[in-house]
Design an enzyme around this catalytic site. Structure first.
Site, PDB file in Angstrom:
ATOM      1  CB  THR A  13     -40.748 -23.331  30.919  1.00  0.00           C
ATOM      2  OG1 THR A  13     -42.042 -22.957  31.383  1.00  0.00           O
ATOM      3  CG2 THR A  13     -40.476 -24.760  31.327  1.00  0.00           C
ATOM      4  CD  GLU A 129     -29.739 -31.409  19.109  1.00  0.00           C
ATOM      5  OE1 GLU A 129     -30.812 -31.960  18.777  1.00  0.00           O
ATOM      6  OE2 GLU A 129     -28.657 -31.636  18.558  1.00  0.00           O
ATOM      7  CB  VAL A 132     -36.210 -30.771  16.392  1.00  0.00           C
ATOM      8  CG1 VAL A 132     -36.933 -32.079  16.042  1.00  0.00           C
ATOM      9  CG2 VAL A 132     -36.387 -29.756  15.270  1.00  0.00           C
ATOM     10  CB  ILE A 136     -34.255 -36.299  21.433  1.00  0.00           C
ATOM     11  CG1 ILE A 136     -35.338 -36.879  22.346  1.00  0.00           C
ATOM     12  CG2 ILE A 136     -33.643 -37.408  20.582  1.00  0.00           C
ATOM     13  CD1 ILE A 136     -36.525 -37.468  21.586  1.00  0.00           C
ATOM     14  N   GLY A 187     -51.273 -28.240  31.438  1.00  0.00           N
ATOM     15  CA  GLY A 187     -50.270 -27.372  30.851  1.00  0.00           C
ATOM     16  C   GLY A 187     -49.548 -27.970  29.661  1.00  0.00           C
ATOM     17  CD  GLU A 190     -49.197 -22.829  24.937  1.00  0.00           C
ATOM     18  OE1 GLU A 190     -49.805 -21.963  25.619  1.00  0.00           O
ATOM     19  OE2 GLU A 190     -48.015 -23.156  25.133  1.00  0.00           O
ATOM     20  CG  ASP A 201     -44.897 -28.127  17.628  1.00  0.00           C
ATOM     21  OD1 ASP A 201     -44.273 -27.129  18.023  1.00  0.00           O
ATOM     22  OD2 ASP A 201     -44.564 -29.299  17.894  1.00  0.00           O
ATOM     23  CE  LYS A 205     -41.412 -29.543  18.004  1.00  0.00           C
ATOM     24  NZ  LYS A 205     -42.091 -30.277  19.099  1.00  0.00           N
ATOM     25  N   GLY A 302     -40.152 -29.668  28.276  1.00  0.00           N
ATOM     26  CA  GLY A 302     -39.863 -29.534  29.693  1.00  0.00           C
ATOM     27  C   GLY A 302     -38.684 -28.619  29.928  1.00  0.00           C
TER      28      GLY A 302
END
Length: 428
Positions: A13, A129, A132, A136, A187, A190, A201, A205, A302
């Site tokens: 992706t 970058e 995280v 952003i 989606g 997971e 997760d 971060k 994304g």
């Protein structure tokens, strides 16, 4: 004009998004950097797989060595994920003089300090970058925009999957189990959602953000993490009645020279900006001694949002190459790590108790708080026809974590307290 040769590891992706941006924004990137950025090789698992991206199939390889050991690669862009195998490949790339851009939060949370040291030793850049909060630019803000300030506190929503789940539960009154299934079907989650829903997760971060914001090596083991698997729609409904939204927050705070970092579901006052961050969006709230309060908001994942951060890092590397400063602009953690003890960690708390419905119960409960010097902001009893026991909601004033833990232990030992249904931190 100089050509900068890229080796891309991963064409999922994010990798597809990187290729698309490099193709679509070629002229702009050339003008910004003064160089032509060219993809020379792409590491994939299957070279025969059909792909909906304009990419010469002759660039595809299944051998990582074709990138990390190749003389015709200047920058390695890693978007394939994984930790130990990927760490070894990135180490090889850095030691051979290649710069690295990665979106790998797991890798940087566990081995970031080591990889930065290797990069500096070999005069290379390693930028991350995209590791995280997707699109952003929070890492660049911490390392550059806040370089003249001292950050006191960072907290925010850094996991889009859990924010999607909690938003759906809040807006539709759905159960955690039902919304998780929907998130998996869309989606967003997971098949094995453990990393997201257990807060791991987000913890990775927050370890990265705390390391950069506080200039000390904060590891994943230093983050006190709790996920959302215990959150019920009743918790969310009670919170909404009292003017709160329930969010999974990462919180990093500095008190003097010591810090605390945690991930936990928290009640956020509806008037606070974070309460209106919904769906898969992320937001990070930063408080500096000089600048005061700032908030960074945007898509947390994304293809194109994350790829935008990757390519921005790539542009920074190329500019450094032209100026001859690679490896000299890396942010380092130069302060000794000191973690706060529970008696120095303060906050307000929300508790939902199931108790015996008889005289004198409330007095016993409030005495436990008073004995541990925890003052109460409000005490409410809410009717619930589905629960024959009494339900009591307590919101405390600011108190330290040590005192709060003592109260919880005392409540658990009381015969009149059937269950401590929920305990959440209160923010805003």
């Amino acid at each position: 004009m100089e050509t900068i040769r890229i080796g891309l590891m991963g064409l999922g992706t994010v990798g597809t998004g990187v290729v698309r941006i490099l193709n679509d924004h070629r002229d702009d990137l050339t003008r910004q950097t003064g160089s032509t950025i060219e993809i020379r090789r792409v590491l994939v698992q299957n070279t025969e797989k059909p792909r909906d991206i304009a990419l010469d199939s002759s660039l595809l390889t299944r051998e990582a060595e074709d990138i990390v050991a190749a003389d015709d690669i200047d920058v390695v862009v890693e978007v394939m994920g994984g930790v130990e195998l990927t760490k070894g490949l990135i180490e090889r790339a850095l030691r051979s003089g290649k710069h690295v851009v990665t979106a790998n939060k797991d890798l940087m949370a566990l081995h970031g300090a080591e990889l930065v040291a290797i990069a500096r030793e070999h005069g290379c850049d390693i930028y991350y970058e995209a590791s995280v909060a997707g699109g952003i630019p929070i890492i660049r803000a911490l390392t550059e925009s806040f370089s003249s300030d001292r950050i006191k506190r960072m907290f925010g929503i850094v996991n889009g999957t859990t924010n999607f789940i909690l938003t759906k539960m809040s807006q539709e009154g759905a159960s955690y189990e039902d919304v998780l299934k929907e998130a998996q079907a869309l989606g967003y989650a997971e098949a094995d959602p453990t990393s997201d829903v257990e807060g791991l997760d987000a913890a990775r971060k927050m370890a990265i953000l705390a390391t950069l914001g506080f200039r000390m090596n904060v590891s994943l083991a230093d983050v006190d993490a709790k996920g959302i698997t215990g959150v019920t729609k009743e918790d969310i409904q009670y919170g909404k009645r009292l003017g709160y939204e329930l969010k999974l927050l990462g919180v990093a705070e500095r008190d003097g020279e010591s810090v605390s970092v945690s991930v936990q579901p928290a009640m956020v006052r509806t008037s606070h900006p974070l309460a209106s961050v919904n769906g898969v969006f992320n937001a990070v709230y930063v408080y500096g001694e000089a600048v005061g309060e700032t908030m960074f908001y945007g898509p947390g994942a994304g293809s194109l949002p994350t790829a935008t951060s990757v390519v921005a890092d790539l542009v920074a590397v190329v500019k450094n190459m032209r100026m001859g400063v690679n490896g000299k602009t890396l942010s380092t953690a130069y302060k000794e790590k000191k973690l706060q003890s529970d008696d120095r960690i303060f906050g307000k708390f929300f508790l939902l108790l199931h108790v015996e419905d008889k005289a004198g119960v409330l007095a016993q409960i409030t005495q436990a708080f008073a004995a541990n010097e925890v003052s109460l902001e409000s005490v409410l009893q809410q009717p619930n026809q589905e629960n024959p026991k009494a339900e009591i909601i307590i919101i405390t004033h600011d108190t330290n974590m040590s005192g709060m833990k003592n109260v919880i232990r005392e409540l658990e030992s009381m015969d009149v307290v059937n269950k401590i249904k929920s305990v959440y931190r209160v923010v805003g």
